[in-house]
Scaffold this active site. Structure first.
Site, PDB file in Angstrom:
ATOM      1  N   HIS A  26       0.820  -1.212   0.000  1.00  0.00           N
ATOM      2  CA  HIS A  26       0.000   0.000   0.000  1.00  0.00           C
ATOM      3  C   HIS A  26       0.854   1.263   0.000  1.00  0.00           C
ATOM      4  O   HIS A  26       1.517   1.578   0.976  1.00  0.00           O
ATOM      5  CB  HIS A  26      -0.957  -0.012   1.197  1.00  0.00           C
ATOM      6  N   HIS A  33      -4.427  -6.116  -6.175  1.00  0.00           N
ATOM      7  CA  HIS A  33      -4.213  -7.327  -5.395  1.00  0.00           C
ATOM      8  C   HIS A  33      -5.546  -7.859  -4.881  1.00  0.00           C
ATOM      9  O   HIS A  33      -6.555  -7.172  -4.875  1.00  0.00           O
ATOM     10  CB  HIS A  33      -3.229  -7.081  -4.237  1.00  0.00           C
ATOM     11  N   CYS A  68     -12.700  -6.032   6.318  1.00  0.00           N
ATOM     12  CA  CYS A  68     -12.030  -6.242   5.038  1.00  0.00           C
ATOM     13  C   CYS A  68     -10.698  -6.916   5.332  1.00  0.00           C
ATOM     14  O   CYS A  68     -10.180  -6.841   6.440  1.00  0.00           O
ATOM     15  CB  CYS A  68     -11.768  -4.913   4.337  1.00  0.00           C
ATOM     16  N   HIS A  70      -7.228  -9.511   3.410  1.00  0.00           N
ATOM     17  CA  HIS A  70      -6.557 -10.153   2.286  1.00  0.00           C
ATOM     18  C   HIS A  70      -6.438 -11.647   2.579  1.00  0.00           C
ATOM     19  O   HIS A  70      -6.015 -12.016   3.679  1.00  0.00           O
ATOM     20  CB  HIS A  70      -5.151  -9.579   2.102  1.00  0.00           C
ATOM     21  N   GLU A  88     -10.253  -9.793  14.061  1.00  0.00           N
ATOM     22  CA  GLU A  88     -10.556  -8.364  14.219  1.00  0.00           C
ATOM     23  C   GLU A  88     -11.711  -8.103  15.181  1.00  0.00           C
ATOM     24  O   GLU A  88     -11.724  -7.083  15.859  1.00  0.00           O
ATOM     25  CB  GLU A  88     -10.886  -7.730  12.865  1.00  0.00           C
ATOM     26  N   TYR A 105     -12.098  -2.092  -7.043  1.00  0.00           N
ATOM     27  CA  TYR A 105     -12.099  -0.631  -6.910  1.00  0.00           C
ATOM     28  C   TYR A 105     -10.678  -0.110  -6.769  1.00  0.00           C
ATOM     29  O   TYR A 105      -9.745  -0.851  -6.446  1.00  0.00           O
ATOM     30  CB  TYR A 105     -12.939  -0.181  -5.705  1.00  0.00           C
ATOM     31  N   GLU A 115      -5.471   2.566  -2.573  1.00  0.00           N
ATOM     32  CA  GLU A 115      -5.969   1.214  -2.331  1.00  0.00           C
ATOM     33  C   GLU A 115      -6.468   0.718  -3.677  1.00  0.00           C
ATOM     34  O   GLU A 115      -7.193   1.435  -4.384  1.00  0.00           O
ATOM     35  CB  GLU A 115      -7.093   1.238  -1.285  1.00  0.00           C
ATOM     36  N   GLU A 117      -7.881  -2.870  -5.236  1.00  0.00           N
ATOM     37  CA  GLU A 117      -8.192  -4.251  -4.882  1.00  0.00           C
ATOM     38  C   GLU A 117      -9.226  -4.887  -5.792  1.00  0.00           C
ATOM     39  O   GLU A 117     -10.195  -4.245  -6.199  1.00  0.00           O
ATOM     40  CB  GLU A 117      -8.708  -4.319  -3.438  1.00  0.00           C
ATOM     41  N   TRP A 162     -14.750   2.214  -0.650  1.00  0.00           N
ATOM     42  CA  TRP A 162     -15.162   0.910  -1.181  1.00  0.00           C
ATOM     43  C   TRP A 162     -16.585   0.573  -0.732  1.00  0.00           C
ATOM     44  O   TRP A 162     -17.378   0.075  -1.516  1.00  0.00           O
ATOM     45  CB  TRP A 162     -14.178  -0.196  -0.796  1.00  0.00           C
TER      46      TRP A 162
END
Length: 194
Positions: A26, A33, A68, A70, A88, A105, A115, A117, A162
């Site tokens: 980032h 990604h 959110c 990865h 989280e 986005y 960002e 993704e 997003w």
């Protein structure tokens, strides 16, 4: 000893190109990604909103959807959703359903950090209480879906970029989020298919 988390780099067609350390991805030239977004619902149809921790690199302190993250290289996206919701928010997921398999986005912060993704969107249902991890989450709030969606779509609710793009697409699936029909995992980009 912990190893550094890597993200999956993808091309515009969703094919995997390799991996890169998450800590290096980032910046001002963020490569496309693989990621995911999730919207957590309780059995009353309320959606869980989170305010991102103030020390996050991207959109610190901003309100957004539930979680959110990865996927790790080779990790199925639905499993990544469950893993991140546990980490989280301390949540045990009852069910995870794919809703928007090809959402992508690109957003740029005021300081130039980007960002970028390919970010399939999931619905998750839970019945356990929320226990936010302060490393990730500054605050949480449950909100009726209709009120939340109207606030986002009208522009009256300040929300992450997003989430602002995802909510109108979710609204198109129907008024009741618990009645949305899941998408087929076969519709996921190649890099995200099980």
């Amino acid at each position: 000893m912990t190893t550094e988390e890597h993200v999956v780099l993808v091309d515009r067609d969703g094919q995997a190109l390799g991996t890169a350390p998450k800590s290096e991805v980032h910046g001002r030239e963020t490569p496309l990604h693989l990621a995911f977004s999730s919207y957590v619902f309780d059995h009353e149809g309320r959606v869980l909103l989170t305010r991102r921790a103030d020390h996050k690199v991207t959109w610190p302190g901003v309100w957004t959807n539930s979680c959110c993250g990865h996927p790790l290289p080779g990790e199925p996206l639905a499993e990544a959703v469950g893993r991140r919701l546990s980490y989280e928010l301390g949540l045990t997921v009852e069910r995870v359903d794919l809703m928007l398999p090809t959402f992508a986005y690109r957003a740029v912060m005021a300081n130039g950090i980007v960002e970028h993704e390919l970010c399939p969107v999931y619905r998750a249902t839970v019945s356990t209480p929320v226990a936010p991890n302060p490393e990730e989450v500054g605050e949480t709030r449950w909100m009726p879906w209709k009120e939340f969606a109207e606030g986002v779509c009208s522009g009256l609710l300040a929300i992450s970029p997003w989430c602002r793009e995802q909510v109108p697409l979710l609204v198109e699936l129907g008024a009741d989020p618990m009645a949305w029909h899941p998408a087929s995992p076969a519709a996921l980009p190649p890099a995200a298919r099980p």
